[in-house]
Scaffold this active site. Sequence first.
Site, short mmCIF file in Angstrom:
data_model
loop_
_atom_site.label_atom_id
_atom_site.label_comp_id
_atom_site.label_asym_id
_atom_site.label_seq_id
_atom_site.Cartn_x
_atom_site.Cartn_y
_atom_site.Cartn_z
N ASP A 117 11.36 4.00 1.38
CA ASP A 117 10.94 3.10 0.29
C ASP A 117 10.09 3.87 -0.72
OD1 ASP A 117 8.75 3.21 2.17
OD2 ASP A 117 7.88 1.42 1.25
N GLU A 129 6.61 1.60 4.06
CA GLU A 129 5.36 2.38 4.08
C GLU A 129 4.48 2.04 2.89
OE1 GLU A 129 2.38 5.47 3.73
OE2 GLU A 129 3.86 4.94 2.23
N1 BES Z 1 2.64 9.81 1.06
C1 BES Z 1 1.58 8.90 0.75
C2 BES Z 1 0.26 9.28 1.36
C3 BES Z 1 -0.33 10.59 0.94
C4 BES Z 1 -0.17 11.05 -0.36
C5 BES Z 1 -1.05 11.32 1.82
C6 BES Z 1 -0.71 12.25 -0.74
C7 BES Z 1 -1.60 12.51 1.45
C8 BES Z 1 -1.41 13.00 0.16
C9 BES Z 1 2.00 7.50 1.21
O1 BES Z 1 3.31 7.18 0.84
C10 BES Z 1 1.14 6.49 0.51
O2 BES Z 1 1.23 6.37 -0.68
N2 BES Z 1 0.35 5.77 1.27
C11 BES Z 1 -0.39 4.67 0.75
C12 BES Z 1 -0.73 3.80 1.93
C13 BES Z 1 -0.87 2.37 1.63
C14 BES Z 1 0.24 1.76 0.83
C15 BES Z 1 -1.09 1.62 2.93
C16 BES Z 1 -1.64 5.17 0.06
O3 BES Z 1 -2.21 6.22 0.44
O4 BES Z 1 -2.04 4.54 -0.91
MN MN Z 2 4.60 8.66 1.31
MN MN Z 3 3.29 6.68 -1.34
#
Ligand code: BES
Ligand code: MN
Ligand code: MN
Length: 429
Positions: A88, A153
């Site tokens: 997603d 996610e």
């Molecule tokens: N891939 C990201 C998380 C991430 C980005 C970790 C850059 C380290 C460096 C993930 O898809 C994401 O965006 N996670 C969300 C989580 C939330 C929707 C629960 C976030 O970090 O905002």
């Molecule tokens: Mn991600």
């Molecule tokens: Mn993300």
Amino acid sequence: MQDVITFIKENRESYIEELKELLRIPSISAIPEHKNDMQRAAEMVSDKLKLAGLNKVKIFQTEGHPIVYGEWLGAPGKPTVLVYGHYDVQPVDPIELWDSDPFEPVVKGNKIFARGATDDKGQLFMHIKSVEACFKKHGSLPVNVKFCIEGEEEIGSPSLGSFISTQKEMLKCDTVLVSDTSLYAPGLPTITYGLRGLCYMEIELTGPNRDLHSGTYGGAVDNPINVLARMIAKLHDKNGKITIPGFYDTVLQLTKAERENFKKLKFSEKAYAKEIGLAELTGEKGYTTLERTWARPTLDCNGIYGGWTGAGAKTVIASKATAKISMRLVPHQDPKKIEKLFTKYIKEITPRTVKVKVTALHGGQPVITPLGGSIPVIATFFQLLKAPSVLMGLGLNTENLHSPNEHFDLNHFMLGIQSSAYFFEEYAK
Ligand code: BES
Ligand code: MN
Ligand code: MN
């Protein structure tokens, strides 16, 4: 192994073409109209897993978007690696700031531009291709491999927790391999050893029972938007500390050794600020930028709305004002407890002139520390499967994830496929 690496290098062009197919599907999990696209993306991932040589490939329907599973357990006595990723993507707005269609991938130089390029389609694809290359060259893999690719996610993985707990046996593994984080710098192999948690809240204030003419009523009533702005401003003090009582109580402090290690990393405040178009950085007093973004909790307003937001002017005192506020958490802050502390404090600072409603959106447990973003499922894997994760991210923080013109460095993509193949080989030992 060299034959696998050579094979991977020879297939660069076809890998890019295949990745484009996946990038063309607008699998935006947050927008209900994309429900069909979610199914299509899950089917494509499932097809790719089958083509790569995995067995028992299956799409599991959930209350939300499907989860794709596949496995190859032909290496008895060898450890099992569970590859996790998400198909997603985030919404594309503001669409007018994209230089090209977010769902029509374009390659410019060494970069591929599309929503999901780096987060996370490009990165999950690396593991599918490394498995495929191993099968093509050796007919087998050095370890047992399972894939679990979800489609929720970006909306907080609402279905994954119960999926993992009901499918514990199927998902059993020795380690979880995730490529959904970033490299510290271009070309620098990076393993992330922690992630911040998350607590996402919404505050809605209601003032008068209807929108009012700001000329007739202005001055006599409290304006919910003004009140909300004052309340948000109160959430930080002048040193950049969060003012919610009890917020820092369980925060794990950085050790001296960690702080020294952070300092050893090449880092330029100036270049960091410049790259995001800022004259100056700021944050919690007494901490460096890396400490602030990796190991300290934060609070940010992610959206605020109410009143007239259309073109031109409308003289109105809105009845309602809403803010979305998220907090990035560090060990050992508990999202549920922070939710309570936040709600209590917001109620305390709400004046009698308005009514308040506080809602929790979603959360995620922090994992060790540091690195700014969040992947809540990492904590779930650890709790339910007792399996630690390896965060082998190949993205870059500058690749515009969640923002217009998202892209992925194709050299990193290619190196990621090779790293994945090496990982399986080394882990088998
Ligand atoms: N891939 C990201 C998380 C991430 C980005 C970790 C850059 C380290 C460096 C993930 O898809 C994401 O965006 N996670 C969300 C989580 C939330 C929707 C629960 C976030 O970090 O905002
Ligand atoms: Mn991600
Ligand atoms: Mn993300």
